[in-house]
Design a protein around this motif. Structure first.
Motif, PDB file in Angstrom:
ATOM      1  N   GLN A   1       5.267 -18.910   1.676  1.00  0.00           N
ATOM      2  CA  GLN A   1       4.967 -19.111   0.259  1.00  0.00           C
ATOM      3  C   GLN A   1       4.040 -18.007  -0.261  1.00  0.00           C
ATOM      4  O   GLN A   1       4.265 -17.455  -1.338  1.00  0.00           O
ATOM      5  N   GLU A   2       3.061 -17.690   0.567  1.00  0.00           N
ATOM      6  CA  GLU A   2       2.099 -16.670   0.176  1.00  0.00           C
ATOM      7  C   GLU A   2       2.796 -15.311  -0.004  1.00  0.00           C
ATOM      8  O   GLU A   2       2.570 -14.606  -0.989  1.00  0.00           O
ATOM      9  N   LEU A   3       3.673 -14.979   0.949  1.00  0.00           N
ATOM     10  CA  LEU A   3       4.372 -13.697   0.872  1.00  0.00           C
ATOM     11  C   LEU A   3       5.216 -13.620  -0.387  1.00  0.00           C
ATOM     12  O   LEU A   3       5.180 -12.619  -1.110  1.00  0.00           O
ATOM     13  N   ILE A   4       5.955 -14.690  -0.630  1.00  0.00           N
ATOM     14  CA  ILE A   4       6.834 -14.681  -1.795  1.00  0.00           C
ATOM     15  C   ILE A   4       6.020 -14.530  -3.064  1.00  0.00           C
ATOM     16  O   ILE A   4       6.374 -13.782  -3.977  1.00  0.00           O
ATOM     17  N   ARG A   5       4.898 -15.220  -3.077  1.00  0.00           N
ATOM     18  CA  ARG A   5       4.064 -15.139  -4.267  1.00  0.00           C
ATOM     19  C   ARG A   5       3.569 -13.701  -4.476  1.00  0.00           C
ATOM     20  O   ARG A   5       3.608 -13.180  -5.591  1.00  0.00           O
ATOM     21  N   SER A   6       3.136 -13.076  -3.406  1.00  0.00           N
ATOM     22  CA  SER A   6       2.601 -11.717  -3.617  1.00  0.00           C
ATOM     23  C   SER A   6       3.707 -10.721  -3.945  1.00  0.00           C
ATOM     24  O   SER A   6       3.485  -9.801  -4.729  1.00  0.00           O
ATOM     25  N   VAL A   7       4.874 -10.916  -3.343  1.00  0.00           N
ATOM     26  CA  VAL A   7       5.988 -10.023  -3.691  1.00  0.00           C
ATOM     27  C   VAL A   7       6.326 -10.182  -5.164  1.00  0.00           C
ATOM     28  O   VAL A   7       6.463  -9.199  -5.897  1.00  0.00           O
ATOM     29  N   PHE A   8       6.414 -11.426  -5.589  1.00  0.00           N
ATOM     30  CA  PHE A   8       6.775 -11.631  -6.987  1.00  0.00           C
ATOM     31  C   PHE A   8       5.699 -11.074  -7.916  1.00  0.00           C
ATOM     32  O   PHE A   8       6.011 -10.492  -8.963  1.00  0.00           O
ATOM     33  N   GLY A   9       4.446 -11.226  -7.490  1.00  0.00           N
ATOM     34  CA  GLY A   9       3.342 -10.687  -8.287  1.00  0.00           C
ATOM     35  C   GLY A   9       3.522  -9.205  -8.582  1.00  0.00           C
ATOM     36  O   GLY A   9       3.283  -8.748  -9.700  1.00  0.00           O
TER      37      GLY A   9
ATOM     38  N   VAL B   1       4.956  -2.186   0.457  1.00  0.00           N
ATOM     39  CA  VAL B   1       4.554  -3.553   0.782  1.00  0.00           C
ATOM     40  C   VAL B   1       3.764  -3.628   2.084  1.00  0.00           C
ATOM     41  O   VAL B   1       3.632  -4.690   2.667  1.00  0.00           O
ATOM     42  N   ASP B   2       3.245  -2.507   2.521  1.00  0.00           N
ATOM     43  CA  ASP B   2       2.480  -2.547   3.769  1.00  0.00           C
ATOM     44  C   ASP B   2       1.341  -3.558   3.696  1.00  0.00           C
ATOM     45  O   ASP B   2       0.983  -4.176   4.685  1.00  0.00           O
ATOM     46  N   SER B   3       0.797  -3.703   2.493  1.00  0.00           N
ATOM     47  CA  SER B   3      -0.328  -4.622   2.372  1.00  0.00           C
ATOM     48  C   SER B   3       0.123  -6.076   2.447  1.00  0.00           C
ATOM     49  O   SER B   3      -0.660  -6.964   2.733  1.00  0.00           O
ATOM     50  N   ILE B   4       1.399  -6.307   2.178  1.00  0.00           N
ATOM     51  CA  ILE B   4       1.887  -7.682   2.182  1.00  0.00           C
ATOM     52  C   ILE B   4       2.523  -8.048   3.516  1.00  0.00           C
ATOM     53  O   ILE B   4       2.228  -9.079   4.110  1.00  0.00           O
ATOM     54  N   PHE B   5       3.400  -7.165   3.992  1.00  0.00           N
ATOM     55  CA  PHE B   5       4.161  -7.502   5.192  1.00  0.00           C
ATOM     56  C   PHE B   5       3.657  -6.774   6.438  1.00  0.00           C
ATOM     57  O   PHE B   5       4.294  -6.810   7.476  1.00  0.00           O
ATOM     58  N   GLY B   6       2.582  -6.088   6.354  1.00  0.00           N
ATOM     59  CA  GLY B   6       2.070  -5.373   7.520  1.00  0.00           C
ATOM     60  C   GLY B   6       2.641  -3.977   7.594  1.00  0.00           C
ATOM     61  O   GLY B   6       3.521  -3.612   6.819  1.00  0.00           O
ATOM     62  N   PRO B   7       2.120  -3.175   8.516  1.00  0.00           N
ATOM     63  CA  PRO B   7       2.552  -1.777   8.613  1.00  0.00           C
ATOM     64  C   PRO B   7       4.035  -1.641   8.919  1.00  0.00           C
ATOM     65  O   PRO B   7       4.624  -2.554   9.506  1.00  0.00           O
ATOM     66  N   ASP B   8       4.583  -0.505   8.577  1.00  0.00           N
ATOM     67  CA  ASP B   8       6.002  -0.235   8.775  1.00  0.00           C
ATOM     68  C   ASP B   8       6.880  -1.276   8.092  1.00  0.00           C
ATOM     69  O   ASP B   8       7.794  -1.812   8.683  1.00  0.00           O
TER      70      ASP B   8
END
Lengths: 966, 181
Positions: free
Chosen positions: B29-37, B52-59
């Motif tokens: 839920q958190e990931l989806i929210r930040s992506v949508f943001g 999206v490194d800050s959201i999903f991690g490096p690479d």
């Protein structure tokens, strides 16, 4: 039992009802509705009727994935569903499992048997469901149990199943590496198949595998090469290129073979994705191939010209990969890059910003920064800070390598901090302090900038700038002697709005104010002493305490004429005596000392002001503030006695009390004026271990473990500062002996003493260790004392005359220093390359050794001359390449002299390869030949073998390739 | 490796979520929210990439495509080609279009299972296995056929036969499905 189930079924709500239901809810009632549905599901899912159960599970799965409802409690029900004979139940069950099971799901092992059953099912879609599920949730146990089933499916007659089975292999290998033994051969065989989806899947698997450990897949290079040349499928080609990017650095000879086909694809294909992948491959891995780079650059240019922002972005991205080694590519597209800076797409803007910064050099930095800062003013806050951040990081690279005019840079920092959206206070803070410490000549300007920042009350309101202000305050305190007007600084530091600052920064303000105070009083005393001597000479008592110039008789005479208004001026507004001083117009360097002096009244005023501001703070709740306030107040009290009755004392000779006070002031002043240089990261390593410490004995075994890690530190250290180069070679005991023989503290200033004693552990900041191409500090008296090298002095002089304004950077980046050192310290130089050689990729090392082995066999030099080795490297590689080229022909493994060398490399490790088991049938028939050749070559080889032992496991593997490659 | 496939509507409501590594629902839920943001702050006609490194991690890389009211989002790592991923989104959407004849958000809302069937044919365990939309269609149709015939004994076959209108719903034997006929 049957009837409730039937009732439930008849009136059970399906997924569609739930979806509709949720859609009809207001957002406020939605969660209530969902929790009601969950209640329902909990009831239904317990039903013995699989239809009811699976429908309930499906609803739950939906809610889990769309509304993020926990479903871990239903894992057992999911297992029940997959055991249903009905396909739709199975499907629901598998979806639920793959969505909700993790390694820690307790019941996960229970599905092992059911999956096995489904893997053996006659219905290909059931098999596919099971495979899909396994590829997502496979645990170590599951993968171990099911590896053989998957292996069987990899040979299935149906492409559909084979494809899915290959999709599982990655998970299988990852969780249960032993599966490699079973499946790897099959996997490699699948590469040769003609079924496009299969090849695509297998190449995908290898792409993932090679990303983790590329070396193991080098032997497959010929297979991939064949696909690269033959395949028409863009997906496959892209993946193969990805694999080769990983392999190319390991085997330098690959590049030569690959460049042509890749360029070919780049020219012919119409698919942008493939073109881009080719470009990326070339710019990352084949940077030495001029023609390929040119072609890539041309393709990038095409991308940049497109309207599609995606292509533009990727084009810029590709250029930024090229930039470090091929700046021409950036320069060629300069216009597009600059233009893109104002693109509406944030990605493109960012990428072009990076490129603009990549183009920045000593010559154009000022212009670039000016444009960017102006641009930052106009852009949105985020991008503005991106710009500022990249300016800051570019400029401080390699200890401010690109900056020539530090005065300009410092004022740029000041300008940047005034940009309304600036959030980079912390970075600017670091740089202000860093530059202050490293670059002596910029300090007057630095103090001026810091003053401007401090006196601006508006800045205090921006919390992002607080850190920056603390740096400014520190600079003002530390380098107050360069200030035109310390009193003004003091006022700025004590202004009421400082209460807005966090306490940690407020303490910096207070400490700086204290430093300024000490400085003022000290110079007052100093001037007074001078005056008394002057006074006795001139016998002009009239204005002795007011005369504002000191040190030179000339100045005194001059000031005598101006003296008339000085006392008044200072009485009325002591803040701006500088006005008077500049009126003199006599000094080019605006140091405070030369230009003006402090009046008795202004000192008293200073003391009063400080007391006034700090008194309330002595009751502060913050201990740090409280303590500092008390300290300063105590000091003020001590000194104030001296000044309490100025008119009486004014003309009197120094009495005893004043002597005490002036000595206190002098001591504190000594402490404050002692400079603290930057400390090297490796400083700790240079501290000799005292005799009484028995650290070493305990750590001997530890040293063996960390040896590899620590090794570079001393070497690189000795390189940082040529001056200490020799001493760094000394053993620790030597140093210690020196240390012990030093006399103990005598001087009044402990810090000076400390510095003297531990000279070694201070960075060469004041010591003037100047790499030849660097700029020496203009006025560093200590420098000439310390440099005993006449040539260095000469170099310095030459530099000085050339560029008067340029400043030294201490602790220069290693590469530059290394270059410089070659002349000076021969032993160090010879050491360094060897270290580097150890780090070189095994493949290059091997080639080098192969060459040297040849040389050695012809009886030349058994000892290894690293310098000649280095010089010869490029040539050797070329040579080898050309020979390789010849060998590439039809029958490479036959005994023609040119191919011999590559064989040498191969044969030594033939055994290990054999024991490992062949993955590929190629080159079998040559074994006999190799054996015999091995014997023949034995003499030539053994020397290089000896050396090859050092680089651990790197060498033994590389020789695998030649057989396959040729 | 593909890390996640998401379909989010322009209001930020998830319509399809598939993560190829296990994540807790909270994390999802958190990931989806930040992506949508980040997504909703992007203008039209800009590039389809997002850092999206800050959201999903490096690479991590992300590409998305915006169709009408929906964002189609693929998250993946460096072993995939960005443009190829965009093509894959295209394949996915084309397949949906063939399946539903002019696909719209409602189709996606109400055909949760079919959506997963299609996606599973394209991607398995994070790897792309099929890129031809005809192949995908063929498999999905077969699967739908598989799902239908064995009607459970608890419902009369007559209910079954037609309720599978468009062979969309895999749970046709429900009260509503029955009524809607």
């Amino acid at each position: 039992m049957a009837s409730p189930s039937l009732m439930d079924t008849l009136f059970q709500r399906g997924l569609d009802d739930i979806i509709k239901g949720v859609r009809h809810q207001q957002s406020s009632t939605e969660s209530i509705f969902i929790s009601r549905v969950i209640e329902e599901i909990r009831r239904e899912i317990k039903s013995t009727d699989l239809q009811t159960k699976s429908t309930a599970l499906q609803k739950l799965t939906y809610l889990n994935s769309i509304h993020f409802i926990d479903m871990s409690w239903a894992s057992f029900h999911a297992i029940e569903c997959i055991s249903s004979p009905t396909f739709s139940h199975k499907k629901i069950g598998y979806l639920a499992i793959s969505q909700s099971f993790s390694e820690s799901t307790p019941v996960i092992l229970l599905i092992s048997n059911q999956i096995r059953k489904d893997l053996k099912s006659g219905n290909e879609f059931e098999v596919s469901l099971a495979l899909d599920c396994l590829s997502r949730i496979g645990t170590v146990d599951l993968c171990r149990d099911l590896a053989s089933e998957v292996f069987i499916l990899m040979s299935s007659s149906k492409v559909f199943i084979r494809k899915k089975a290959i999709g599982v292999v990655l998970r299988l290998f990852e969780k249960y590496p032993d599966a490699v033994r079973v499946c790897f051969k099959k996997l490699v065989e699948s590469l040769e198949g003609s079924d496009s989806p299969i090849v695509s899947a297998v190449v995908g698997v290898f792409c993932e595998l090679s990303a983790k450990d590329p070396r193991s897949y080098l032997p497959l290079a010929p297979e991939f090469y064949r696909i690269l040349v033959d395949s028409k499928n863009n997906w496959v080609l892209i993946k193969v290129l990805k694999i080769f990017v990983k392999l190319a650095p390991l085997e330098p000879r690959l590049a030569k073979r690959l460049v042509e086909p890749i360029c070919d694809h780049m020219r012919k294909t119409g698919a942008k994705s493939l073109v881009f992948e080719c470009i990326r491959t070339v710019v990352t891995s084949f940077t030495e191939y001029e023609s390929a780079m040119k072609l890539a650059a041309a393709k990038i240019r095409e991308f940049l010209m497109e309207d599609d922002p995606n292509l533009k972005y990727l084009g810029l991205h590709a250029i930024s990969i090229m930039a470090p080694k091929h700046l021409w590519a950036v320069l060629e597209n300069k216009d597009v890059v600059i233009q893109s800076l104002s693109d509406e797409d944030p990605n493109i803007k960012l990428e072009s910003l990076r490129l603009v910064m990549a183009m920045a050099s000593e010559s154009n930095l000022m212009e670039t920064c000016r444009v960017l800062v102006n641009y930052a003013l106009k852009s949105d806050p985020d991008f503005c800070n991106e710009i500022l951040g990249s300016i800051l990081s570019t400029c401080c690279q390699n200890v401010y390598e690109v900056i020539i005019d530090f005065d300009w840079y410092v004022s740029l920092l000041g300008e940047m901090s005034r940009i309304p959206n600036c959030k980079k206070g912390e970075e600017i803070e670091n740089q202000l302090i860093d530059i202050g410490m490293r670059v002596k000549d910029v300090r007057p300007e630095l103090v001026r900038i810091a003053r401007d920042l401090l006196i601006d009350p508006a800045l205090l309101g921006n919390p992002f700038l607080h850190r920056l202000l603390s740096a400014a305050a520190w600079v003002c305190g530390e380098y107050v002697e360069f200030s035109r007007n310390p009193v003004e600084l003091m006022e700025a530091l004590l202004q009421p709005r400082t209460s807005l600052l966090p306490s940690s920064i407020r303490t910096v303000y207070m400490q700086s104010a204290f430093k300024i105070l000490i400085f003022c009083i000290h110079s007052y005393f100093l001037q007074k002493e001078d005056m008394t001597s002057e006074v006795s000479d001139l016998a002009s008592k009239r204005q002795c305490s007011e005369s504002s110039d000191l040190a030179t008789g000339k100045a005194l005479v001059q000031s005598d004429q101006d003296e008339g208004f000085n006392p008044r001026e200072s009485n009325q507004s002591y803040e701006y005596p500088s006005v008077v001083d500049t009126g003199d117009g006599q000094s080019s360097t605006p140091t405070f000392m030369e230009k003006k002096s402090l009046m008795h009244e202004s000192i008293v005023n200073l003391l009063n002001l400080m007391e006034l501001v700090l008194s309330p703070l002595s009751g502060s709740l913050d201990v740090e503030i409280q303590e500092r306030a008390c300290n300063v107040l105590g000091f003020i009290e001590l000194v104030q006695q001296e000044f309490s009755n100025p008119l009486i004392r004014k003309e009197a000779n120094l009495d005893r009390e004043e002597v005490i006070a002036s000595r206190v002031v002098e001591w504190v002043h000594d402490v404050f004026t002692e400079e603290l240089g930057p400390v090297s990261v490796t400083a700790q390593d240079r501290v000799p271990i005292p005799d009484e410490l028995v650290l070493k004995e305990n750590l001997t075994d530890l040293e063996a473990i960390c040896g590899g890690v620590e090794l570079p530190a001393p070497g690189s250290f000795s390189l940082t500062s040529p001056y200490y180069g020799e001493s760094a070679v000394f053993s620790v005991s030597n140093l210690q002996a020196e240390e012990d023989s030093e006399p103990s503290t005598e001087s009044t200033s402990l810090l000076t003493e400390h510095r003297k004693r531990h000279e070694l552990y201070y960075l060469p900041s004041e010591k003037n260790i100047i790499p030849a191409n660097d700029y020496p500090p203009a006025n560093d008296p200590s420098s000439s004392i310390n440099t005993n090298d006449a040539t260095e002095d000469l170099v310095k002089l030459a530099d000085q005359s050339l560029v008067s304004k340029r400043k030294p950077n201490h602790a220069k980046p290693r590469p530059v220093v290394v270059k410089l050192e070659e002349g000076e310290a021969a032993p160090v130089v010879s050491k360094k390359p060897e270290l580097k050689d150890d780090l070189l990729s095994g493949a290059i090392h091997d080639i080098l050794l192969g060459n040297e082995a040849k040389a050695a066999s012809s009886q030349s030099n058994p000892s290894d001359k690293s310098s000649s080795k280095r010089k010869g490297k490029a040539k050797h590689v070329d040579l080898l390449d050309s020979k390789e080229n010849l060998a590439v022909g039809e029958q490479p493994n036959h005994e023609n002299p040119s191919s011999r060398r590559s064989k040498h490399r191969g044969d030594g490790k033939q055994k290990s390869k054999k024991s490992k088991g062949k993955k590929n049938g190629d080159g079998r028939e040559d074994d006999g030949e190799k054996e015999s050749q091995k014997i023949r070559d034995h003499h030539g080889r053994h020397k290089s073998r000896q050396r090859a032992d050092a680089p651990i496991n790197v060498v033994p593997q590389t020789p695998d390739i030649p057989d396959y490659l040729l | 490796m593909i890390k996640a496939v998401l379909v989010i509507n322009t209001q930020g409501k998830p319509r399809l979520t598939k993560f190829y590594g296990f994540l807790t629902v909270e994390k999802q839920q958190e990931l989806i929210r930040s992506v949508f943001g980040v997504l909703c702050s992007r203008a039209e006609k800009v590039s389809n990439f997002m850092e999206v490194d800050s959201i999903f991690g490096p690479d991590s890389r992300l590409v998305y495509k915006h169709y009408a009211t929906l964002y189609f989002i693929f998250v993946f790592d460096s072993s995939e080609n960005e443009l190829a991923m965009l093509d894959l989104i295209q394949v996915f959407v084309e397949t949906l279009d063939k399946c539903f004849r002019n696909v719209c958000e409602l189709d996606i809302v109400f055909n949760y299972n079919k959506l997963h069937s299609i996606l599973d044919e394209i991607i398995s365990g994070g790897q792309v296995l099929e890129t031809s939309s005809t192949e995908i269609m063929r498999a999905v149709e077969e699967i739908s056929k598989c799902s239908l015939p064995p009607s459970p004994p608890s419902l009369p076959p007559s209910v079954m036969s037609e309720s599978a209108s468009n062979s969309i719903s895999l749970v046709p034997k429900t009260v509503s499905g029955w009524r809607s006929r």
